[in-house]
Design an enzyme around this catalytic site. Structure first.
Site, mmCIF file in Angstrom:
data_model
loop_
_atom_site.group_PDB
_atom_site.id
_atom_site.type_symbol
_atom_site.label_atom_id
_atom_site.label_comp_id
_atom_site.label_asym_id
_atom_site.label_seq_id
_atom_site.Cartn_x
_atom_site.Cartn_y
_atom_site.Cartn_z
ATOM 1 N N ALA A 23 0.837 -1.200 0.000
ATOM 2 C CA ALA A 23 0.000 0.000 0.000
ATOM 3 C C ALA A 23 0.872 1.250 0.000
ATOM 4 O O ALA A 23 1.855 1.332 0.746
ATOM 5 C CB ALA A 23 -0.915 -0.018 1.226
ATOM 6 N N GLN A 82 -5.161 -6.600 -6.390
ATOM 7 C CA GLN A 82 -5.597 -7.151 -5.099
ATOM 8 C C GLN A 82 -6.789 -6.370 -4.556
ATOM 9 O O GLN A 82 -6.775 -5.139 -4.538
ATOM 10 C CB GLN A 82 -4.473 -7.098 -4.065
ATOM 11 C CG GLN A 82 -4.878 -7.854 -2.807
ATOM 12 C CD GLN A 82 -3.910 -7.679 -1.654
ATOM 13 O OE1 GLN A 82 -3.742 -6.583 -1.137
ATOM 14 N NE2 GLN A 82 -3.284 -8.769 -1.243
ATOM 15 N N CYS A 108 -4.099 -8.593 5.803
ATOM 16 C CA CYS A 108 -3.675 -7.251 6.220
ATOM 17 C C CYS A 108 -3.917 -7.026 7.716
ATOM 18 O O CYS A 108 -5.016 -7.244 8.212
ATOM 19 C CB CYS A 108 -4.417 -6.193 5.396
ATOM 20 S SG CYS A 108 -3.905 -4.530 5.871
ATOM 21 N N LYS A 118 -4.043 -14.168 -0.802
ATOM 22 C CA LYS A 118 -2.818 -13.944 -0.013
ATOM 23 C C LYS A 118 -3.180 -13.978 1.466
ATOM 24 O O LYS A 118 -4.017 -13.195 1.918
ATOM 25 C CB LYS A 118 -2.205 -12.596 -0.398
ATOM 26 C CG LYS A 118 -0.916 -12.264 0.327
ATOM 27 C CD LYS A 118 -0.209 -11.108 -0.380
ATOM 28 C CE LYS A 118 1.051 -10.669 0.342
ATOM 29 N NZ LYS A 118 0.767 -9.824 1.521
ATOM 30 N N ASN A 161 6.316 -15.932 0.819
ATOM 31 C CA ASN A 161 6.563 -14.488 0.998
ATOM 32 C C ASN A 161 7.069 -14.233 2.419
ATOM 33 O O ASN A 161 6.571 -14.841 3.358
ATOM 34 C CB ASN A 161 5.247 -13.731 0.723
ATOM 35 C CG ASN A 161 5.285 -12.272 1.141
ATOM 36 O OD1 ASN A 161 4.433 -11.822 1.890
ATOM 37 N ND2 ASN A 161 6.245 -11.523 0.659
ATOM 38 N N GLY A 162 8.030 -13.339 2.529
ATOM 39 C CA GLY A 162 8.462 -12.926 3.865
ATOM 40 C C GLY A 162 9.960 -12.932 4.041
ATOM 41 O O GLY A 162 10.612 -13.978 3.968
ATOM 42 N N ASP A 163 10.500 -11.729 4.272
ATOM 43 C CA ASP A 163 11.889 -11.529 4.675
ATOM 44 C C ASP A 163 12.925 -11.881 3.610
ATOM 45 O O ASP A 163 14.067 -12.204 3.955
ATOM 46 C CB ASP A 163 12.195 -12.307 5.977
ATOM 47 C CG ASP A 163 11.332 -11.841 7.140
ATOM 48 O OD1 ASP A 163 10.561 -10.873 6.977
ATOM 49 O OD2 ASP A 163 11.421 -12.450 8.230
ATOM 50 N N GLY A 208 8.532 -8.117 -1.035
ATOM 51 C CA GLY A 208 7.937 -6.828 -0.695
ATOM 52 C C GLY A 208 9.010 -5.822 -0.328
ATOM 53 O O GLY A 208 9.620 -5.174 -1.185
ATOM 54 N N ARG A 209 9.314 -5.742 0.978
ATOM 55 C CA ARG A 209 10.224 -4.702 1.452
ATOM 56 C C ARG A 209 11.606 -4.786 0.823
ATOM 57 O O ARG A 209 12.277 -3.764 0.674
ATOM 58 C CB ARG A 209 10.305 -4.770 2.986
ATOM 59 C CG ARG A 209 8.991 -4.358 3.640
ATOM 60 C CD ARG A 209 8.935 -4.779 5.087
ATOM 61 N NE ARG A 209 8.987 -6.236 5.217
ATOM 62 C CZ ARG A 209 9.227 -6.890 6.336
ATOM 63 N NH1 ARG A 209 9.429 -6.211 7.441
ATOM 64 N NH2 ARG A 209 9.247 -8.215 6.356
HETATM 65 C C1 LIG Z 1 4.275 -0.594 3.420
HETATM 66 C C2 LIG Z 1 3.626 -1.927 3.239
HETATM 67 C C3 LIG Z 1 2.399 -2.011 2.605
HETATM 68 C C4 LIG Z 1 1.779 -3.242 2.426
HETATM 69 N N1 LIG Z 1 0.592 -3.308 1.749
HETATM 70 C C5 LIG Z 1 0.024 -4.511 1.507
HETATM 71 C C6 LIG Z 1 -1.151 -4.621 0.714
HETATM 72 O O1 LIG Z 1 -1.707 -3.625 0.208
HETATM 73 N N2 LIG Z 1 -1.675 -5.864 0.535
HETATM 74 C C7 LIG Z 1 -1.087 -6.990 1.059
HETATM 75 O O2 LIG Z 1 -1.592 -8.100 0.865
HETATM 76 N N3 LIG Z 1 0.025 -6.909 1.790
HETATM 77 C C8 LIG Z 1 0.602 -5.702 1.998
HETATM 78 N N4 LIG Z 1 1.778 -5.646 2.686
HETATM 79 C C9 LIG Z 1 2.450 -6.899 3.072
HETATM 80 C C10 LIG Z 1 3.430 -7.331 1.965
HETATM 81 O O3 LIG Z 1 2.758 -7.592 0.758
HETATM 82 C C11 LIG Z 1 4.221 -8.577 2.392
HETATM 83 O O4 LIG Z 1 3.325 -9.628 2.637
HETATM 84 C C12 LIG Z 1 5.049 -8.338 3.629
HETATM 85 O O5 LIG Z 1 5.721 -7.103 3.554
HETATM 86 C C13 LIG Z 1 6.074 -9.472 3.835
HETATM 87 O O6 LIG Z 1 6.924 -9.571 2.741
HETATM 88 P P1 LIG Z 1 8.403 -8.918 2.753
HETATM 89 O O7 LIG Z 1 9.104 -9.442 3.958
HETATM 90 O O8 LIG Z 1 9.036 -9.385 1.455
HETATM 91 O O9 LIG Z 1 8.237 -7.442 2.830
HETATM 92 C C14 LIG Z 1 2.384 -4.426 2.910
HETATM 93 C C15 LIG Z 1 3.608 -4.328 3.572
HETATM 94 C C16 LIG Z 1 4.232 -3.109 3.735
HETATM 95 C C17 LIG Z 1 5.568 -3.051 4.427
#
Ligand SMILES: Cc1cc2nc3c(=O)[nH]c(=O)nc-3n(C[C@H](O)[C@H](O)[C@H](O)COP(=O)(O)O)c2cc1C
Length: 317
Positions: A11, A63, A93, A132, A193-195, A217-218
């Protein structure tokens, strides 16, 4: 999809300009940020802005989030009508404003709602449907496997699992063993997904969990090159760090996409935040940060970048 690396929905971040950048740098699939099903079904103009797309980013997953099955089904029809190649349902979320509407992670606590929503959306659309999820509400209520099974039974085409509990927010580590467990219990593709913060971790995740795809993601914030780097690692190559010139060119490209989308002045202001990411870890980036408030338009952006990047080039000589 040209590979199994997926840009996570984020987001406020995965808008069209951001998606175009990561797509160009190797992401196999990009995802919009979560879009309110109520907003779409209620024809809110602002919500429709999230559906702006470009052929260069396709395939595109959109999504949606919500708690009412019929509204979710209607929203899914709308996003497919607007060009979505894949519809993804948000079931994880942890944001308070989402949870209090019974959407996102709150759905994990309600088996009946989960079923009704996935089934209603499935009936409404013919394009691939993905969901998700997180691992559950708290560690006392682990529901990843049962939810993934239910999602499969309701006709979804893939499940993405971010193995943290809703109440955990982003604390602790993602428990990849949960991805492995889900993978062992369903036939549909499982996206882990994650980290994944560096290229080698994507390979580790695939190896440790057997997942079919990796969502990042991050790790892509400020390093959209991570997709290219993972693809290089998969080929046994040493992942390449972007050259300074490439980094700068990407910043300018991001700015020009943003300018087209929201106008030069707003884009320049937004770039201040993006530049924090793009210069993270570079020498004396704090010095550059001090000049960021001067960035108000194209000219001031270019001169701030000229100053900082020529300083970096000189340092390398
Ligand atoms: C700033 C931010 C916004 C996010 N927005 C969404 C979103 O809109 N929909 C969603 O399913 N997950 C959202 N997430 C979660 C990510 O999609 C992801 O599942 C989560 O960050 C873990 O993955 P990562 O460790 O690769 O970041 C958001 C995470 C962050 C940090």
């Amino acid at each position: 999809m040209k590979n199994s690396l997926i840009m996570a929905p984020l987001a406020g971040i995965t808008n069209l300009p951001f998606r175009l950048m990561v797509k160009k740098l190797g992401a196999g699939l990009v995802t919009t940020e979560m879009v309110s099903a109520m907003g779409l079904a209620g024809s809110k103009k602002k919500t429709f802005n999230y559906l702006r797309s470009d052929p260069a980013e396709r395939p595109l997953a959109v999504q949606i989030f919500g708690s009412d099955p019929e509204t979710m089904a209607r929203a899914a029809e709308i996003v497919v009508g607007a060009g979505a190649d894949i519809v993804d349902i948000n079931m994880g979320c942890p944001a308070k404003k989402v949870l209090k509407t019974g959407s996102g992670g709150a759905l994990l606590r309600s088996p009946e709602k989960k079923k009704q929503i996935v089934s209603a959306v499935r009936r409404a659309i013919n394009v691939p449907l993905t969901v998700k999820i997180r691992a559950g509400w708290t560690a006392d209520e682990p529901v990843a496997v049962e939810t993934a099974r239910l999602i499969e039974d309701c006709g979804a085409d893939a499940v993405t699992i971010h193995p943290r509990f809703v109440k955990q927010g982003f604390t602790g580590n993602a428990d990849w063993s949960i991805i492995e467990e889900v993978k062992q219990h369903v036939m549909i593709p499982v996206i882990g997904n994650g980290d994944v913060f560096k290229p080698s971790l994507a390979l580790d995740m695939k190896e440790q969990t057997g997942c079919d795809g990796v969502m990042i993601g991050r790790g892509a914030i400020g390093n959209p090159w991570i997709f290219r780097q993972i693809l290089e690692s998969e080929k046994g190559l040493t992942p390449r760090e972007p050259e300074l010139s490439e980094r700068r060119a990407l910043i300018m490209e991001h700015f020009s996409y943003l300018s087209l989308a929201i106008g030069e002045n707003r884009a320049a202001k937004m770039m201040r935040g993006l530049l924090l990411w793009y210069t993270k870890g570079l020498p004396h980036s704090s010095r550059f940060r001090g000049t960021m408030t001067s960035i108000k338009n194209l000219d001031t952006l270019v001169s701030a970048l000229d100053q900082y990047f020529s300083f970096l080039e000189d340092r390398r000589l």
